[in-house]
Motif scaffolding. Structure first.
Motif, PDB file in Angstrom:
ATOM      1  N   MET A  28      34.530  53.755  34.834  1.00 29.05           N
ATOM      2  CA  MET A  28      33.419  53.909  35.878  1.00 29.05           C
ATOM      3  C   MET A  28      32.158  52.868  35.572  1.00 29.05           C
ATOM      4  O   MET A  28      31.899  52.150  36.394  1.00 29.05           O
ATOM      5  CB  MET A  28      32.774  55.310  35.672  1.00 29.05           C
ATOM      6  N   VAL A  29      32.036  52.704  34.287  1.00 30.13           N
ATOM      7  CA  VAL A  29      31.167  51.748  33.874  1.00 30.13           C
ATOM      8  C   VAL A  29      31.667  50.118  34.188  1.00 30.13           C
ATOM      9  O   VAL A  29      31.159  49.528  34.672  1.00 30.13           O
ATOM     10  CB  VAL A  29      30.778  51.747  32.254  1.00 30.13           C
ATOM     11  N   ALA A  30      33.100  50.117  33.693  1.00 31.71           N
ATOM     12  CA  ALA A  30      33.832  48.687  34.023  1.00 31.71           C
ATOM     13  C   ALA A  30      33.574  48.516  35.588  1.00 31.71           C
ATOM     14  O   ALA A  30      33.294  47.367  35.890  1.00 31.71           O
ATOM     15  CB  ALA A  30      35.091  48.752  33.625  1.00 31.71           C
ATOM     16  N   GLY A  31      33.862  49.615  36.466  1.00 32.36           N
ATOM     17  CA  GLY A  31      33.839  49.673  37.771  1.00 32.36           C
ATOM     18  C   GLY A  31      32.681  49.019  38.394  1.00 32.36           C
ATOM     19  O   GLY A  31      32.303  48.335  39.315  1.00 32.36           O
ATOM     20  N   SER A  32      31.447  49.703  37.962  1.00 27.66           N
ATOM     21  CA  SER A  32      30.239  49.292  38.551  1.00 27.66           C
ATOM     22  C   SER A  32      29.682  47.902  38.080  1.00 27.66           C
ATOM     23  O   SER A  32      29.163  47.251  38.881  1.00 27.66           O
ATOM     24  CB  SER A  32      29.180  50.255  38.011  1.00 27.66           C
ATOM     25  N   TRP A  33      30.178  47.644  36.865  1.00 25.75           N
ATOM     26  CA  TRP A  33      29.913  46.036  36.609  1.00 25.75           C
ATOM     27  C   TRP A  33      30.550  45.104  37.623  1.00 25.75           C
ATOM     28  O   TRP A  33      30.258  44.103  37.754  1.00 25.75           O
ATOM     29  CB  TRP A  33      30.466  45.770  35.109  1.00 25.75           C
ATOM     30  N   ARG A  34      31.960  45.609  37.788  1.00 22.90           N
ATOM     31  CA  ARG A  34      32.667  44.725  38.613  1.00 22.90           C
ATOM     32  C   ARG A  34      32.035  44.653  40.208  1.00 22.90           C
ATOM     33  O   ARG A  34      31.859  43.597  40.833  1.00 22.90           O
ATOM     34  CB  ARG A  34      34.048  45.282  38.801  1.00 22.90           C
ATOM     35  N   TYR A  35      31.472  45.642  40.373  1.00 15.38           N
ATOM     36  CA  TYR A  35      30.475  45.836  41.594  1.00 15.38           C
ATOM     37  C   TYR A  35      29.539  44.771  41.736  1.00 15.38           C
ATOM     38  O   TYR A  35      29.056  44.352  42.540  1.00 15.38           O
ATOM     39  CB  TYR A  35      30.255  47.258  41.771  1.00 15.38           C
ATOM     40  N   VAL A  36      28.813  44.828  40.572  1.00 22.65           N
ATOM     41  CA  VAL A  36      27.759  43.972  40.335  1.00 22.65           C
ATOM     42  C   VAL A  36      27.920  42.595  40.305  1.00 22.65           C
ATOM     43  O   VAL A  36      27.318  41.714  41.082  1.00 22.65           O
ATOM     44  CB  VAL A  36      26.833  44.231  38.954  1.00 22.65           C
ATOM     45  N   TRP A  37      29.101  42.246  39.732  1.00 21.35           N
ATOM     46  CA  TRP A  37      29.711  40.701  39.958  1.00 21.35           C
ATOM     47  C   TRP A  37      29.811  40.400  41.207  1.00 21.35           C
ATOM     48  O   TRP A  37      29.740  39.296  41.668  1.00 21.35           O
ATOM     49  CB  TRP A  37      30.711  40.566  38.813  1.00 21.35           C
ATOM     50  N   ALA A  38      30.657  41.470  42.026  1.00 24.77           N
ATOM     51  CA  ALA A  38      30.995  41.143  43.278  1.00 24.77           C
ATOM     52  C   ALA A  38      29.721  40.829  44.368  1.00 24.77           C
ATOM     53  O   ALA A  38      29.557  39.669  44.817  1.00 24.77           O
ATOM     54  CB  ALA A  38      31.462  42.250  43.863  1.00 24.77           C
ATOM     55  N   TYR A  39      28.648  41.588  43.999  1.00 27.40           N
ATOM     56  CA  TYR A  39      27.291  41.354  44.728  1.00 27.40           C
ATOM     57  C   TYR A  39      26.796  40.167  44.320  1.00 27.40           C
ATOM     58  O   TYR A  39      26.209  39.520  45.455  1.00 27.40           O
ATOM     59  CB  TYR A  39      26.564  42.320  44.254  1.00 27.40           C
ATOM     60  N   PHE A  80      38.202  32.290  49.400  1.00 24.76           N
ATOM     61  CA  PHE A  80      39.168  33.307  49.309  1.00 24.76           C
ATOM     62  C   PHE A  80      38.727  34.495  48.454  1.00 24.76           C
ATOM     63  O   PHE A  80      38.622  35.737  48.812  1.00 24.76           O
ATOM     64  CB  PHE A  80      40.501  32.783  48.245  1.00 24.76           C
ATOM     65  N   THR A  81      37.712  34.139  47.251  1.00 29.40           N
ATOM     66  CA  THR A  81      36.969  35.446  46.715  1.00 29.40           C
ATOM     67  C   THR A  81      36.195  35.932  47.742  1.00 29.40           C
ATOM     68  O   THR A  81      36.170  37.291  47.635  1.00 29.40           O
ATOM     69  CB  THR A  81      36.467  34.684  45.548  1.00 29.40           C
ATOM     70  N   LEU A  82      35.276  35.358  48.412  1.00 28.34           N
ATOM     71  CA  LEU A  82      34.224  35.968  49.413  1.00 28.34           C
ATOM     72  C   LEU A  82      35.238  36.771  50.235  1.00 28.34           C
ATOM     73  O   LEU A  82      34.722  37.791  50.556  1.00 28.34           O
ATOM     74  CB  LEU A  82      33.568  34.769  50.161  1.00 28.34           C
ATOM     75  N   SER A  83      36.241  36.235  50.879  1.00 27.72           N
ATOM     76  CA  SER A  83      37.080  37.026  51.871  1.00 27.72           C
ATOM     77  C   SER A  83      37.602  38.417  51.330  1.00 27.72           C
ATOM     78  O   SER A  83      37.399  39.279  51.794  1.00 27.72           O
ATOM     79  CB  SER A  83      38.233  36.328  52.412  1.00 27.72           C
ATOM     80  N   TYR A  84      38.041  38.234  49.991  1.00 29.78           N
ATOM     81  CA  TYR A  84      38.497  39.316  49.106  1.00 29.78           C
ATOM     82  C   TYR A  84      37.331  40.522  49.118  1.00 29.78           C
ATOM     83  O   TYR A  84      37.835  41.538  49.242  1.00 29.78           O
ATOM     84  CB  TYR A  84      39.196  38.923  47.881  1.00 29.78           C
ATOM     85  N   LEU A  85      36.177  40.016  48.586  1.00 25.63           N
ATOM     86  CA  LEU A  85      35.070  40.806  48.446  1.00 25.63           C
ATOM     87  C   LEU A  85      34.713  41.604  49.595  1.00 25.63           C
ATOM     88  O   LEU A  85      34.623  42.482  49.893  1.00 25.63           O
ATOM     89  CB  LEU A  85      33.955  40.136  47.901  1.00 25.63           C
ATOM     90  N   MET A  86      34.700  40.512  50.850  1.00 28.56           N
ATOM     91  CA  MET A  86      34.098  41.215  52.077  1.00 28.56           C
ATOM     92  C   MET A  86      35.134  42.418  52.689  1.00 28.56           C
ATOM     93  O   MET A  86      35.182  43.109  53.129  1.00 28.56           O
ATOM     94  CB  MET A  86      34.275  40.115  53.094  1.00 28.56           C
ATOM     95  N   ARG A  87      36.422  42.092  52.310  1.00 25.16           N
ATOM     96  CA  ARG A  87      37.615  42.820  52.822  1.00 25.16           C
ATOM     97  C   ARG A  87      37.748  44.321  52.116  1.00 25.16           C
ATOM     98  O   ARG A  87      37.774  45.365  52.511  1.00 25.16           O
ATOM     99  CB  ARG A  87      38.965  42.110  52.925  1.00 25.16           C
ATOM    100  N   PHE A  88      37.621  44.079  50.592  1.00 26.76           N
ATOM    101  CA  PHE A  88      38.035  45.239  49.926  1.00 26.76           C
ATOM    102  C   PHE A  88      36.747  45.933  49.264  1.00 26.76           C
ATOM    103  O   PHE A  88      36.795  47.017  48.698  1.00 26.76           O
ATOM    104  CB  PHE A  88      39.209  45.000  48.936  1.00 26.76           C
TER     105      PHE A  88
END
Lengths: 262, 298
Positions: free
Chosen positions: A1-12, B99-107
């Motif tokens: 879960m912790v790893a998951g939320s970090w991944r979410y932050v990076w994505a953001y 690609f990364t942006l599209s991936y993040l948008m999609r999933f």
């Protein structure tokens, strides 16, 4: 879960960084059009409208704006009429392959570098003996806006329910009546959206214009001329006005196409 | 009554032919416009590339002299190679970001995907010249980036290579072309469902392996289109190198533009250069997509 939320932050962070990358140049232009120091660097000491009055004092600007508006109107109307008819015509074709080939050809100018389109048109008009000017530029503008109109309308028409038209025809409506009473109200917003998009493309067009407009001016051609001469903050004021017009057109275009009845 | 049935009968019989005729009428304005103002000009450009200039006049003949000149001149070869290098580098940076942006948008952010897509689209249409010029303000010697870095104490003197350099050209082109890569890549990812990914993950696929064996192959049409778009348009741009590039980043677009609107213009040579660069780009796109397909198969 912790790893998951970090991944979410990076994505953001990633998404925000990309949006910044796309929008910082626009923000910078707008910001410096109001900054009172002629040197384009931080910190900004104060705000002013001087660059706008200076930009508007430029005697060439009225001509440039008038020509730009004229070209935008021509591409919106010309692009829309031909592009809409083309998108409809393609859908009426029986064979799937012919449809796809024609659609592909219709989009072709969008994947040829503008530089090549620009010089090809210049060569063509020179062979014909047509002097560079607004007419030649207008042809170029319609040409580059057509693929986008076709693309927009094709996307809309693919979900268009043709059985409504058939029904109207069966009830005795002439093709013209059916088009005016049924088709047009249903696709009107998409057509307007495509027209606004064509106008925006024309407003922003520089490359094809540059090779075909000769000594006439459009807003982007004027901006280019000023840019080549060096740093002048009134460029930012001109650019911001152009951006404002573009933003209005694009937002209106996306809003009309989103409101399109399903 | 009889008139009515006759009418209906005619509609049945003549239906196909009449629909076809109507389609032709609707298609003809745009088709004619394309043929006259796109097809014929491209052909005239091709024909012109085989003519040559004598003194100040264009002589109509059929010679490969322009192409020979391009092939034998070290200068043109260097500029052409640099153009292809910068174009490839731009595409190689742009496509993975897209690609990364599209991936993040999609999933990852499916609920915000429409909004992000809207932002990307709006940026595509907001000021081509203006955005290039803005990068000059950002990357300039006393520009925003340099003054910010100096203020932070990260550097003592302004970084010179930020502007009028290949670096500036790539940063600017990537910003300009990113939307054109996101659109096809995102739309090709729309076909990939979460299930595909979860099934692959359940079967023990590790993350990178998943990207290589599931995501990239399924999004390949979009990636190919995005790559071709960015590469071709980057290699054909002349405004970016002339506003933010240095003497070492002259691209073939600058040379072509000068042949048509410069002093000492040479239209036939410019035409030949345009076809050489387009042919080179297309050839490379074909080779690279072939390679991607082979690498990603397993």
């Amino acid at each position: 879960m912790v790893a998951g939320s970090w991944r979410y932050v990076w994505a953001y962070v990633f998404v925000c960084a990309v949006m910044l990358y796309l929008y910082v140049p626009i923000a910078v232009t707008v910001l410096f059009s109001f900054a009172n120091s002629p040197r384009l660097s931080l910190p900004i000491e104060g705000l002013t409208l001087d660059w706008y009055s200076r930009a508007l004092d430029n005697p060439l600007i009225v001509t440039a704006l008038r020509n730009t508006a004229l070209l935008a109107a021509i591409s919106a109307v010309g692009g829309c009429l031909m592009g809409t008819a083309f998108a409809f015509g393609v859908l009426k074709l029986r064979q799937e392959r012919t449809r796809r080939v024609l659609l592909g050809l219709g989009l072709l100018p969008a994947v040829v570098p503008l530089l090549v389109i620009g010089v090809a048109l210049a060569v063509f008009f020179r062979t014909l003996g047509s002097k560079p000017g607004l007419f030649n530029a207008a042809v170029g503008h319609v040409l580059i806006s057509l693929p986008f109109v076709v693309l927009t309308l094709n996307a809309r028409l693919e979900t268009f329910d043709f059985s409504v038209l058939e029904a109207a025809r069966d009830l005795g409506a002439t093709p013209g009546r059916a088009f005016l009473d049924i088709t047009l109200p249903l696709i009107r917003t998409s057509v307007i959206g495509a027209g606004l998009l064509a106008a925006a493309l024309s407003l922003d067009e520089f490359v094809v214009t540059w090779f075909n407009v000769g000594t006439e001016l459009t807003a982007p051609v004027l901006i280019w001329g000023l840019m080549r001469r060096g740093v002048d903050p009134s460029i930012n004021a001109l650019a911001t006005m152009l951006l404002a017009a573009l933003l209005v057109l694009i937002l209106a275009a996306t809003m009309t196409s989103r409101r399109a009845p399903q | 009554m009889t008139a009515g049935t006759a009418h209906i009968g005619m509609r049945e019989y003549g239906h196909d032919a009449r629909e076809a005729a109507r389609a032709a009428v609707m298609l003809s304005p745009a088709v004619l416009f394309y043929v006259i103002f796109f097809g014929v000009p491209m052909l005239s450009l091709l024909v012109l590339s085989f003519w040559h200039v004598e003194g100040f006049d264009i002589v109509a003949d059929f010679t490969g002299a322009n192409y020979q000149k391009i092939a034998s001149s070290g200068l043109y070869r260097d500029i052409l190679l640099r153009t292809i290098g910068l174009g490839l580098l731009t595409a190689a940076i742009t496509v993975p970001i897209a690609f990364t942006l599209s991936y993040l948008m999609r999933f990852v952010f499916p609920h915000k995907a429409q909004f992000i897509l809207q932002l990307v689209l709006v940026s595509l249409f907001s000021g081509y010249l203006v955005r290039i010029y803005a990068w000059r303000t950002i990357l300039g010697k006393q520009g925003l980036l340099n003054s910010a870095l100096q203020w932070l104490g990260a550097i003592d003197r302004p970084l010179e290579y930020l502007i009028y350099s290949n670096f500036a050209v790539i940063v600017t082109l990537t910003g300009l072309l990113l939307p054109l890569a996101v659109l096809p890549i995102y739309s090709s990812m729309a076909n990939i469902s979460r299930d595909h990914i979860e099934i692959a993950a359940d079967l023990g696929s590790r993350r990178l392996h998943l990207v290589r064996t599931v995501l990239i192959p399924m999004a390949l049409p979009g990636i190919r289109t995005g790559f071709a778009f960015t590469f071709l348009l980057a290699a054909g741009d002349f405004v970016t190198p002339s506003l933010v590039g240095g003497s070492q980043s002259i691209m073939i677009g600058n040379v072509i533009a000068d042949q048509f609107r410069g002093t000492g213009a040479n239209w036939p040579l410019g035409a030949a250069l345009a076809f050489v660069v387009m042919a080179a780009v297309m050839l490379i796109v074909i080779v690279i997509t072939h390679l991607i397909r082979r690498v990603t198969r397993w």
